[in-house]
Write an enzyme that holds these catalytic residues in place. Structure first.
Site, PDB file in Angstrom:
ATOM      1  CE1 TYR A 144      -3.652   2.560   0.609  1.00  0.00           C
ATOM      2  CE2 TYR A 144      -2.361   3.300   2.493  1.00  0.00           C
ATOM      3  CZ  TYR A 144      -3.407   3.492   1.613  1.00  0.00           C
ATOM      4  OH  TYR A 144      -4.218   4.599   1.731  1.00  0.00           O
ATOM      5  CG  ASP A 239       5.750   3.626   0.904  1.00  0.00           C
ATOM      6  OD1 ASP A 239       6.066   4.305   1.911  1.00  0.00           O
ATOM      7  OD2 ASP A 239       4.583   3.467   0.520  1.00  0.00           O
ATOM      8  CE  LYS A 267       1.049   4.992   8.213  1.00  0.00           C
ATOM      9  NZ  LYS A 267       0.979   4.003   7.187  1.00  0.00           N
TER      10      LYS A 267
HETATM   11  C1  LIG Z   1       0.339   4.533   5.811  1.00  0.00           C
HETATM   12  C2  LIG Z   1       1.115   4.302   4.578  1.00  0.00           C
HETATM   13  C3  LIG Z   1       1.055   5.184   3.483  1.00  0.00           C
HETATM   14  C4  LIG Z   1       0.089   6.332   3.433  1.00  0.00           C
HETATM   15  O1  LIG Z   1       0.337   7.287   4.398  1.00  0.00           O
HETATM   16  P1  LIG Z   1      -0.851   8.317   4.788  1.00  0.00           P
HETATM   17  O2  LIG Z   1      -0.202   9.238   5.755  1.00  0.00           O
HETATM   18  O3  LIG Z   1      -1.940   7.465   5.358  1.00  0.00           O
HETATM   19  O4  LIG Z   1      -1.262   8.986   3.539  1.00  0.00           O
HETATM   20  C5  LIG Z   1       1.902   4.974   2.416  1.00  0.00           C
HETATM   21  N1  LIG Z   1       2.752   3.935   2.409  1.00  0.00           N
HETATM   22  C6  LIG Z   1       2.835   3.065   3.425  1.00  0.00           C
HETATM   23  C7  LIG Z   1       3.823   1.949   3.363  1.00  0.00           C
HETATM   24  C8  LIG Z   1       2.008   3.206   4.535  1.00  0.00           C
HETATM   25  O5  LIG Z   1       2.064   2.304   5.519  1.00  0.00           O
END
Ligand SMILES: *Cc1c(COP(=O)(O)O)cnc(C)c1O
Length: 430
Positions: A144, A239, A267
């Site tokens: 994701y 990511d 995060k």
């Molecule tokens: C949470 C997440 C996102 C998206 O971040 P948001 O702050 O919710 O837009 C993108 N990549 C990874 C791996 C994530 O865990």
């Protein structure tokens, strides 16, 4: 368990917010039932508006690695806040944050702050496309990367077919440009690059998959992707919105010794405030406006209060031994859960990285997205509710990683394993 107040709030919310929430997984749709509404949080615990207390393994989906409402983070925020909430001109904390990120993550020679993980990944692929002059993106099943159009794409019927929109509203013409590979499959990646490698702007991956529960890379897999990208002139984008600053100070790239061209964060670097960042090679990052032609901007980017919360969190996790302790707690938790499942005769398997874990209602190993899909989700859902009754809040979906924070001490782990023993007993009988 009392739920009157949460229920009343959810009833009001459902009238006005789609599904009663501002982000889908919060609605408990996959596990059934209704979400509880938070009153406050402290350390490893969440407290709801009905006075229930939960041991929290979601940690606001990742940011709260030092525990909720950490006094040092709150103090930093309170101090900065008094000088104003946003300036719209540069402030010193942005520079300090850039220095922190680039020193902790050496592949990031320059960074740009944004306001969410989604914004970070969207910006990173724009940069990859702008810098390479190519249009195709490769991503992986089960990963994701936020809700950007280019990521809401599922694989066509074969690895070499065009991507298909995974949500109404994603134009097919855009989905065409995103190819999806099976994670941990060496040959599929080689084959795809042999066919279309020269058209690929970037490959984006969660180096440890945290959005299909938790799947670790096979030995040499990330190195294999690094080599493919280099050979074909595509950019490797890690990511690390979830794994960054968690699985090691410098994230998965430090843990596995890989140097991506670009990385995305979120995060933890916001410490609970809305923050994201992307960074990487200087020659790439300097193509971002205003030093280069690739446009990306943000009214609130580098917000001083958000920077203060993030910097205070980075300081906490920078203490010697922080990640080793996190790794020990994660193992203690997962070993305890596996033992409890074994006693109850429930087929169960865990995967772990420091500070994050996956729970599967099946025998191991789990190394691919298909393996993850083989988990008995109906059993997970019963387990989820039994744990909630027992005062433990797990992610309300069988396909989300769990998070351990530094506030999860021996007592919290022991209480969790005790609750799990009862929960496994209960679902083992069904
Ligand atoms: C949470 C997440 C996102 C998206 O971040 P948001 O702050 O919710 O837009 C993108 N990549 C990874 C791996 C994530 O865990």
């Amino acid at each position: 368990m009392k739920t009157d107040r949460s229920h009343a709030l959810f009833t009001r919310a459902s009238e006005l917010l789609p599904g009663g929430v501002n982000s889908p997984v919060r609605a408990f749709k996959s596990v059934g039932g209704e979400p509880f509404f938070a009153q406050r949080a402290e350390g490893a615990y969440l407290f709801d508006v009905d006075g229930n207390r939960y041991l929290d393994y979601v940690g606001s989906w990742g940011p709260m690695i030092a525990g909720h409402a950490h006094p040092q983070v709150l103090d930093a925020v309170a101090k900065v806040m008094r000088d104003g909430l946003s300036f719209g001109v540069p402030n010193a904390l942005e520079v300090t944050m850039a220095e922190a990120i680039t020193s902790i993550v050496p592949s990031c020679e320059m960074v740009r702050m944004v306001n969410s993980g989604t914004e970070a990944t969207l910006s990173a692929i724009r940069l990859a496309r702008g810098a390479t002059g190519r249009s195709r993106i490769i991503k992986f099943e089960g990963c994701y990367h936020g809700h950007g159009d280019s990521f809401l794409v599922k694989a066509g019927s074969g690895a070499l077919t065009l991507g298909l929109p995974n949500s109404p509203g994603v134009p097919a013409a855009l989905a065409d440009l995103t190819m999806t590979l099976p994670y941990n499959d060496f040959d599929a990646a080689t084959t795809l690059f042999d066919e279309i490698g020269h058209e690929v702007a970037g490959l984006i991956i969660e180096p440890i998959v945290g959005n299909a529960n938790c799947i670790l890379p096979r030995d040499g897999y990330l190195q294999h992707l690094r080599e493919l990208c280099t050979r074909h002139g595509a950019l490797l984008i890690f990511d690390e919105v979830m794994t960054g600053f968690r699985v090691a100070p410098g994230g998965a790239q430090q843990r596995y010794g890989i140097r991506p061209d670009l990385s995305t964060f979120g995060k933890i670097i916001g410490g609970g405030m809305p923050v994201g960042a992307y960074g990487g090679r200087r020659d790439l990052m300097s193509q971002i406006a205003p030093s280069g032609p690739i446009y990306q901007a943000g009214t609130l980017s580098g917000n001083p209060v958000a920077m203060a919360a993030g910097l205070a969190t980075l300081e906490l996790i920078g203490q010697p031994g922080f990640h080793d302790a996190l790794e020990r707690s994660t193992h203690a938790l997962c070993d305890g859960l596996e033992a409890a499942a074994g006693e109850a005769g429930v087929a169960f398997h865990t995967t772990r990285a420091p500070g994050m874990f996956g729970l599967y209602f099946r025998e191991g190993p789990v190394e691919t997205f298909a393996d993850a899909l083989g988990s008995d989700t109906a059993r997970f859902n019963r387990f989820f509710h039994a744990m909630l009754e027992g005062g433990v809040y797990l992610a309300p979906s069988a396909f989300e990683a769990g998070f351990v924070s530094s506030a999860h001490g021996e007592a919290e782990i022991a209480a969790t394993v005790a609750a799990a023993r009862a929960a496994f007993e209960q679902i083992g009988r069904m």
